[in-house]
Motif scaffolding. Structure first.
Motif, short mmCIF file in Angstrom:
data_model
loop_
_atom_site.label_atom_id
_atom_site.label_comp_id
_atom_site.label_asym_id
_atom_site.label_seq_id
_atom_site.Cartn_x
_atom_site.Cartn_y
_atom_site.Cartn_z
N LEU A 32 0.81 -1.21 0.00
CA LEU A 32 0.00 0.00 0.00
C LEU A 32 0.85 1.27 0.00
O LEU A 32 0.45 2.31 0.51
N ARG A 33 2.05 1.16 -0.60
CA ARG A 33 2.89 2.34 -0.69
C ARG A 33 2.21 3.43 -1.52
O ARG A 33 1.62 3.13 -2.57
N PRO A 34 2.32 4.69 -1.12
CA PRO A 34 1.76 5.77 -1.95
C PRO A 34 2.62 6.00 -3.19
O PRO A 34 3.82 5.75 -3.18
N GLY A 35 1.99 6.47 -4.25
CA GLY A 35 2.75 6.83 -5.45
C GLY A 35 3.08 5.69 -6.37
O GLY A 35 3.78 5.89 -7.36
N LEU A 36 2.59 4.49 -6.08
CA LEU A 36 2.87 3.34 -6.93
C LEU A 36 1.71 3.12 -7.88
O LEU A 36 0.60 2.80 -7.45
N PRO A 37 1.90 3.27 -9.20
CA PRO A 37 0.79 3.09 -10.14
C PRO A 37 0.50 1.61 -10.37
O PRO A 37 1.20 0.73 -9.85
N ALA A 38 -0.50 1.34 -11.16
CA ALA A 38 -0.84 -0.04 -11.54
C ALA A 38 0.15 -0.49 -12.61
O ALA A 38 -0.06 -0.27 -13.80
N LEU A 39 1.21 -1.13 -12.19
CA LEU A 39 2.27 -1.50 -13.13
C LEU A 39 1.78 -2.54 -14.13
O LEU A 39 2.27 -2.59 -15.26
N GLY A 40 0.81 -3.34 -13.74
CA GLY A 40 0.26 -4.32 -14.67
C GLY A 40 -0.54 -3.69 -15.79
O GLY A 40 -0.81 -4.34 -16.81
N ALA A 41 -0.91 -2.41 -15.62
CA ALA A 41 -1.67 -1.71 -16.66
C ALA A 41 -0.77 -0.96 -17.63
O ALA A 41 -1.27 -0.26 -18.52
N ARG A 49 -8.30 -7.17 -3.70
CA ARG A 49 -7.10 -7.16 -2.87
C ARG A 49 -7.17 -6.01 -1.85
O ARG A 49 -6.72 -6.15 -0.72
N LEU A 50 -7.73 -4.89 -2.25
CA LEU A 50 -7.88 -3.77 -1.32
C LEU A 50 -8.84 -4.12 -0.19
O LEU A 50 -8.60 -3.77 0.97
N ARG A 51 -9.90 -4.83 -0.51
CA ARG A 51 -10.84 -5.24 0.54
C ARG A 51 -10.16 -6.18 1.54
O ARG A 51 -10.35 -6.06 2.76
N LEU A 52 -9.37 -7.11 1.03
CA LEU A 52 -8.64 -8.01 1.91
C LEU A 52 -7.62 -7.24 2.75
O LEU A 52 -7.40 -7.56 3.93
N ALA A 53 -7.00 -6.23 2.15
CA ALA A 53 -6.03 -5.43 2.90
C ALA A 53 -6.70 -4.71 4.06
O ALA A 53 -6.11 -4.59 5.15
N VAL A 54 -7.92 -4.23 3.85
CA VAL A 54 -8.64 -3.55 4.93
C VAL A 54 -8.92 -4.53 6.08
O VAL A 54 -8.87 -4.15 7.26
N HIS A 55 -9.19 -5.78 5.76
CA HIS A 55 -9.37 -6.80 6.81
C HIS A 55 -8.10 -6.90 7.66
O HIS A 55 -8.17 -7.05 8.88
N TYR A 108 -3.52 3.05 -3.25
CA TYR A 108 -4.52 2.07 -3.71
C TYR A 108 -4.40 1.72 -5.18
O TYR A 108 -5.03 0.78 -5.67
N ALA A 109 -3.57 2.42 -5.93
CA ALA A 109 -3.56 2.25 -7.38
C ALA A 109 -3.04 0.89 -7.81
O ALA A 109 -3.43 0.38 -8.86
N ALA A 110 -2.15 0.28 -7.04
CA ALA A 110 -1.46 -0.94 -7.47
C ALA A 110 -2.23 -2.21 -7.14
O ALA A 110 -1.82 -3.30 -7.56
N LEU A 111 -3.34 -2.12 -6.41
CA LEU A 111 -4.08 -3.32 -5.99
C LEU A 111 -5.48 -3.33 -6.58
O LEU A 111 -6.12 -2.28 -6.71
N THR A 112 -5.98 -4.51 -6.89
CA THR A 112 -7.34 -4.65 -7.40
C THR A 112 -8.34 -4.39 -6.27
O THR A 112 -7.98 -4.45 -5.08
N PRO A 113 -9.60 -4.13 -6.61
CA PRO A 113 -10.60 -3.92 -5.55
C PRO A 113 -10.68 -5.07 -4.55
O PRO A 113 -10.77 -4.83 -3.34
#
Length: 459
Positions: free
Chosen positions: A105-114, A444-450, A437-442
């Motif tokens: 969840l580092r800030p400033g990291l784009p979606a590298l897969g995109a 994965r973000l939900r799991l991260a919040v858990h 949040y840019a580098a993780l799918t929705p």
């Protein structure tokens, strides 16, 4: 009776100042056996006191080494060397691979897969075919002329920057741009530079590496406190006017005018880092500060947040009085940025590929941001998101009294890379987490919040 893990423990390390230096020396001590399996380390507060550095510097180093498997952090047991942490020193020094975080969840990291691989490949191939034999020689230290022309057009169209191609200098990412500008300012007699508080720790490190004293100036809900800036000894200031890092504040119009008035009165320079201004979702675009006074503002940007950091492509738009000194410094440093990447990027700008990619990722990041905010609202309603209208991250304000650095450590132990707001300020106004949040799918973000919820419940 449980052990007292707050007891002072001394650890002999050479005089270190930066996070990477602390991290590298600890890693080396573990690998060569000076710190054996199970060895207990000082608390982050104790080690910070021994080294004379900020506690966040040590906390970040510990978190990095936990993620790499060198250290183990357990609640009530302190931080220890992992049982398998000791390794034989290699015969040849090698660069450590990046850690494999479960949730980054580092800030400033784009979606590298995109990353637009096909468009980039085509642009690279076409640009190479179009280059003359002479253009394969040493590059112009100011940058490939075709790219400077495209950037002047793009920045004027999208960011309202007032620039001619001759005002643009291409650099190897925003970090090199700031480094070159810092060195030039020092050469012109500047002894200090003001920075926003909070702000990115890396920028302060770059400026300090050139002998410039860094003067933090607080930020409120209207941006940098220009009235407090006037009380410093600085004639230069670094600002993130369109989207303050990390709080997400937009510099208020009154503050913009006051900042430029300050620069004129001091015969000073404003360095505007426009690091992610193209990513906006719930508010209209805000033009660059540079357009209000091109003779006083150094504008800097890069392709890192839109395309990928690996390209190492950035740019400066410079006032005439600084342009020649910056180009000369660039020439002495590295003889110029590589032409092939510049030519490919120029073609991507010219054919509209960059705009198309930005449009796609803006939609992608909006969906990801919404997923994170919705899950935070459902799972952690006492946490307040801040600066959500634009960018690639949000700041989450934690309940008063929360130790955000301790929470960062617990999260690292769970494989979650989330940075405490305390890492970005000497005296944070409130406890918080800076969540990219840019580098993780929705999902994965939900799991991260858990995981955030689970770590918060451990306090």
């Amino acid at each position: 009776m449980p052990a007292d893990w707050t007891t002072f423990r001394e650890l002999l390390l050479p005089g270190l100042t930066g996070r990477r230096a602390v991290e590298n020396e600890l890693r080396r001590a573990i690998r060569d056996g000076r710190l054996g399996p199970g060895a207990r380390l000082p608390s982050s507060r104790d080690l910070a006191g021994q080294l004379g550095v900020a506690r966040g510097t040590v906390t970040s180093a510990y978190a990095q080494l936990v993620g790499e498997g060198y250290l183990v952090a357990k609640r009530g047991s302190g931080t220890t060397v992992a049982a398998t942490g000791t390794r034989q020193a290699p015969a040849v020094e090698r660069t450590e691979p990046p850690p494999r975080w479960r949730f980054d969840l580092r800030p400033g990291l784009p979606a590298l897969g995109a990353f637009p691989r096909e468009e980039w490949s085509q642009a690279h191939k076409a640009a190479l075919a179009a280059l003359s034999a002479d253009e394969l020689g040493y590059p112009d230290p100011a940058g490939f002329p075709a790219l400077r022309a495209e950037l002047a057009d793009y920045l004027g169209r999208v960011r309202a920057v007032a620039a001619r191609p001759s005002d643009v200098v291409v650099v190897n990412g925003a970090a090199e741009g700031l480094s070159v500008v810092g060195r030039v300012l020092a050469g012109l007699g500047h002894a200090s530079v003001a920075v926003e508080e909070p702000s990115h720790f890396g920028a302060a490190e770059v400026l300090a590496s050139h002998g410039l004293a860094v003067r933090p100036v607080p930020v409120d809900d209207r941006g940098i406190r220009v009235d407090l800036l006037a009380g410093t000894d600085c004639r230069a200031v670094l600002v993130t006017a369109a989207h303050q890092f990390p709080l997400g504040v937009v510099l208020h119009p009154d503050r913009r005018r006051a900042l430029l008035d300050w620069a004129r009165a001091r015969d000073g320079v404003v360095v505007e880092d426009d690091y992610d201004a193209e990513h906006r979702y719930d508010r209209p675009a805000v033009g660059a500060l540079q357009a209000l006074d091109p003779g006083r503002v150094v504008y800097q940007g890069s392709a890192s947040k839109v395309l990928a950091p690996a390209l190492r492509l950035g740019w400066l738009v410079l006032p005439p009085r600084l342009r020649d000194a910056v180009v000369d410094r660039k020439r002495l440093d590295d003889l110029g940025t590589g032409t092939l990447h510049q030519a490919a990027f120029a073609r991507l700008l010219r054919t509209g590929g960059y705009d198309r990619h930005l449009r796609r990722t803006r939609q992608l990041y909006r969906v990801r941001r919404d997923a994170l905010l919705d899950e935070l609202a459902a799972r952690l309603p006492a946490w307040t998101p801040i600066g959500v209208a634009a960018g690639l991250h949000v700041v989450v304000r934690l309940p008063d009294g929360t130790d955000d650095l301790a929470l960062q450590e617990r999260l690292a132990g769970r494989g979650v890379h989330a940075q405490a707001l305390a890492n970005f300020a000497r005296e944070p106004a409130f406890p918080g987490l800076v969540l990219g949040y840019a580098a993780l799918t929705p999902d994965r973000l939900r799991l991260a919040v858990h995981e955030l919820r689970a770590a918060a419940d451990l306090r």
